[in-house]
Scaffold this motif. Structure first.
Motif, PDB file in Angstrom:
ATOM      1  N   ASP A 163       0.194 -12.666   7.243  1.00 30.47           N
ATOM      2  CA  ASP A 163      -0.501 -13.853   7.738  1.00 30.47           C
ATOM      3  C   ASP A 163      -1.545 -14.357   6.743  1.00 30.47           C
ATOM      4  N   GLY A 164      -1.609 -13.761   5.549  1.00 29.50           N
ATOM      5  CA  GLY A 164      -2.531 -14.222   4.517  1.00 29.50           C
ATOM      6  C   GLY A 164      -3.929 -13.640   4.602  1.00 29.50           C
ATOM      7  N   ASP A 165      -4.190 -12.775   5.589  1.00 34.73           N
ATOM      8  CA  ASP A 165      -5.534 -12.199   5.694  1.00 34.73           C
ATOM      9  C   ASP A 165      -5.456 -10.721   6.032  1.00 34.73           C
ATOM     10  N   LEU A 166      -6.577 -10.035   5.774  1.00 37.63           N
ATOM     11  CA  LEU A 166      -6.721  -8.626   6.135  1.00 37.63           C
ATOM     12  C   LEU A 166      -7.759  -8.511   7.240  1.00 37.63           C
ATOM     13  N   ASP A 167      -7.363  -7.946   8.360  1.00 39.19           N
ATOM     14  CA  ASP A 167      -8.305  -7.661   9.435  1.00 39.19           C
ATOM     15  C   ASP A 167      -9.107  -6.411   9.078  1.00 39.19           C
ATOM     16  N   VAL A 238       2.318   0.986 -10.880  1.00 40.45           N
ATOM     17  CA  VAL A 238       0.969   1.516 -10.802  1.00 40.45           C
ATOM     18  C   VAL A 238       0.510   1.502  -9.342  1.00 40.45           C
ATOM     19  N   TYR A 239      -0.221   2.531  -8.939  1.00 37.50           N
ATOM     20  CA  TYR A 239      -0.693   2.644  -7.564  1.00 37.50           C
ATOM     21  C   TYR A 239      -2.049   1.959  -7.389  1.00 37.50           C
ATOM     22  N   GLY A 240      -2.479   1.867  -6.137  1.00 42.42           N
ATOM     23  CA  GLY A 240      -3.767   1.293  -5.799  1.00 42.42           C
ATOM     24  C   GLY A 240      -3.662   0.481  -4.525  1.00 42.42           C
ATOM     25  N   ASN A 241      -4.793  -0.072  -4.086  1.00 43.45           N
ATOM     26  CA  ASN A 241      -4.756  -0.905  -2.888  1.00 43.45           C
ATOM     27  C   ASN A 241      -5.974  -1.813  -2.833  1.00 43.45           C
ATOM     28  N   ILE A 242      -5.922  -2.764  -1.924  1.00 44.73           N
ATOM     29  CA  ILE A 242      -7.077  -3.577  -1.565  1.00 44.73           C
ATOM     30  C   ILE A 242      -7.218  -3.482  -0.048  1.00 44.73           C
ATOM     31  N   GLY A 243      -8.459  -3.568   0.430  1.00 48.40           N
ATOM     32  CA  GLY A 243      -8.640  -3.417   1.869  1.00 48.40           C
ATOM     33  C   GLY A 243      -9.909  -4.060   2.379  1.00 48.40           C
ATOM     34  N   ASN A 244      -9.939  -4.258   3.671  1.00 52.48           N
ATOM     35  CA  ASN A 244     -11.099  -4.816   4.367  1.00 52.48           C
ATOM     36  C   ASN A 244     -11.720  -3.699   5.197  1.00 52.48           C
ATOM     37  N   LEU A 245     -12.910  -3.256   4.784  1.00 54.65           N
ATOM     38  CA  LEU A 245     -13.602  -2.187   5.507  1.00 54.65           C
ATOM     39  C   LEU A 245     -14.379  -2.702   6.715  1.00 54.65           C
ATOM     40  N   GLY A 246     -14.563  -4.023   6.780  1.00 55.69           N
ATOM     41  CA  GLY A 246     -15.309  -4.592   7.891  1.00 55.69           C
ATOM     42  C   GLY A 246     -16.784  -4.204   7.840  1.00 55.69           C
ATOM     43  N   VAL A 255     -20.009  -7.656   8.355  1.00 62.92           N
ATOM     44  CA  VAL A 255     -19.568  -7.813   9.740  1.00 62.92           C
ATOM     45  C   VAL A 255     -18.074  -7.522   9.833  1.00 62.92           C
ATOM     46  N   ASN A 256     -17.618  -7.331  11.049  1.00 64.98           N
ATOM     47  CA  ASN A 256     -16.187  -7.164  11.298  1.00 64.98           C
ATOM     48  C   ASN A 256     -15.539  -8.539  11.418  1.00 64.98           C
ATOM     49  N   VAL A 257     -14.891  -8.982  10.362  1.00 69.69           N
ATOM     50  CA  VAL A 257     -14.249 -10.281  10.346  1.00 69.69           C
ATOM     51  C   VAL A 257     -13.052 -10.212   9.403  1.00 69.69           C
ATOM     52  N   PHE A 258     -12.023 -10.990   9.681  1.00 73.04           N
ATOM     53  CA  PHE A 258     -10.855 -10.977   8.794  1.00 73.04           C
ATOM     54  C   PHE A 258     -11.193 -11.660   7.469  1.00 73.04           C
ATOM     55  N   GLU A 259     -10.443 -11.312   6.421  1.00 73.98           N
ATOM     56  CA  GLU A 259     -10.668 -11.849   5.080  1.00 73.98           C
ATOM     57  C   GLU A 259      -9.358 -12.434   4.547  1.00 73.98           C
ATOM     58  N   TYR A 260      -9.369 -13.737   4.235  1.00 72.25           N
ATOM     59  CA  TYR A 260      -8.242 -14.314   3.510  1.00 72.25           C
ATOM     60  C   TYR A 260      -8.252 -13.784   2.084  1.00 72.25           C
ATOM     61  N   VAL A 261      -7.075 -13.565   1.532  1.00 70.38           N
ATOM     62  CA  VAL A 261      -6.955 -13.014   0.177  1.00 70.38           C
ATOM     63  C   VAL A 261      -6.303 -14.043  -0.729  1.00 70.38           C
ATOM     64  N   TYR A 262      -6.986 -14.377  -1.825  1.00 74.14           N
ATOM     65  CA  TYR A 262      -6.487 -15.318  -2.829  1.00 74.14           C
ATOM     66  C   TYR A 262      -6.378 -14.597  -4.171  1.00 74.14           C
TER      67      TYR A 262
END
Length: 288
Positions: A163-167, A238-246, A255-262
């Motif tokens: 959906d284009g974002d990370l909760d 190559v390994y790795g990740n991106i994430g939203n810790l809130g 804050v706890n909010v979703f993040e759009y990723v560009y």
């Protein structure tokens, strides 16, 4: 020189804390750097006229450095309205020359060739030398990089980015990001922004005034060139990740909010055989 591997920007104040990481420790395949090329007619003359030249780019088939199980790790979190970047020590070059093919007494002009390449990466044994920096890379590099790229929202089916974002609490593997861009199977992974790093010195070398149309065209063209650090196998990345810790207790004002990723994508297409694909330059990731 300090060479960006990944840039993360957590853009807004009303945001969660985000995290990014790169890790080659779990990659059994050799790690290598590959150059990027472009060939065309009258590219430089178009640039000097202040025009964006017509060009296609492609990843070279032979590595310019690497060929062993090199280790590189970078991991950090980024609070709201902050940025961080992973970097390594490397020796980048941008090379321009005319190509002529000769057979016996007959020669034919093949046009101009442009190449972005890393010839050496500093390492201690198999451990690549680098670290994480807070803030953004130097302004000249970022301005050049953004002129040769466009930032687009990332959609990846069958992942939390469908959906284009990370909760809050959601993560996406870098392998899924690489594969979503490398739709041709060229094995293009981490796009190092060599062109953006060297664009300003190139304008000076050609005597082009900073801010002029010709320097702007050269900067945009060069900044589309990224060289890839890849595992030497189309089936291994190559390994790795991106994430939203809130909302993270140790970080203020998140804050706890979703993040759009560009991500910043090259304005020029890359080719692999008859297939075209997009390349993320500098792994510039914006969380909005």
């Amino acid at each position: 020189m300090k060479t960006p591997v990944l840039v993360a920007l957590n853009k807004y104040s009303y945001s969660g804390t985000v995290t990014v990481s790169i890790n080659t420790y779990y990659t059994d395949s050799s790690i290598s750097v590959y150059p990027t090329f472009s060939v065309g007619d009258n590219i430089l003359s178009q640039i000097l006229d202040g025009q964006w030249p017509s060009a296609t780019l492609w990843k070279g088939s032979g590595r310019s450095w690497g060929g062993d199980t090199y280790r590189y790790v970078c991991s950090t979190y980024v609070a709201p309205e902050e940025a961080a970047w992973c970097w390594m020590w490397a020796r980048p070059f941008y090379v321009v020359y005319n190509v002529t093919y000769c057979f016996m007494a007959a020669c034919e002009d093949a046009g101009e060739e442009y190449m972005a390449v890393i010839t050496n990466v500093k390492s201690d044994g198999l451990y690549i030398s680098g670290s994480v920096g807070f803030g953004l890379p130097p302004e000249t590099i970022m301005n050049a990089l953004l002129s040769g790229t466009e930032s687009n929202i990332v959609f990846i089916s069958n992942t939390p980015l469908a959906d284009g974002d990370l909760d809050p609490g959601e993560f996406v593997d870098l392998r899924d990001i690489f594969r979503s861009y490398d739709t041709c199977g060229a094995d293009f992974e981490i796009g190092i922004p060599i062109g953006a790093m060297l664009a300003v010195p190139a304008c000076a070398a050609l005597g082009l005034p900073t801010g002029g149309a010709a320097c702007a065209a050269l900067t945009a063209f060069m900044s589309s060139f990224a060289v890839t650090i890849s595992a030497e196998s189309p089936s291994v990345t190559v390994y790795g990740n991106i994430g939203n810790l809130g909302d993270t207790p140790s970080i203020e004002n998140d804050v706890n909010v979703f993040e759009y990723v560009y991500m910043a994508e090259s304005r020029y297409k890359y080719v692999y055989g008859d297939c075209e694909y997009n390349v993320p330059v500098g792994m510039v990731i914006e969380f909005r």
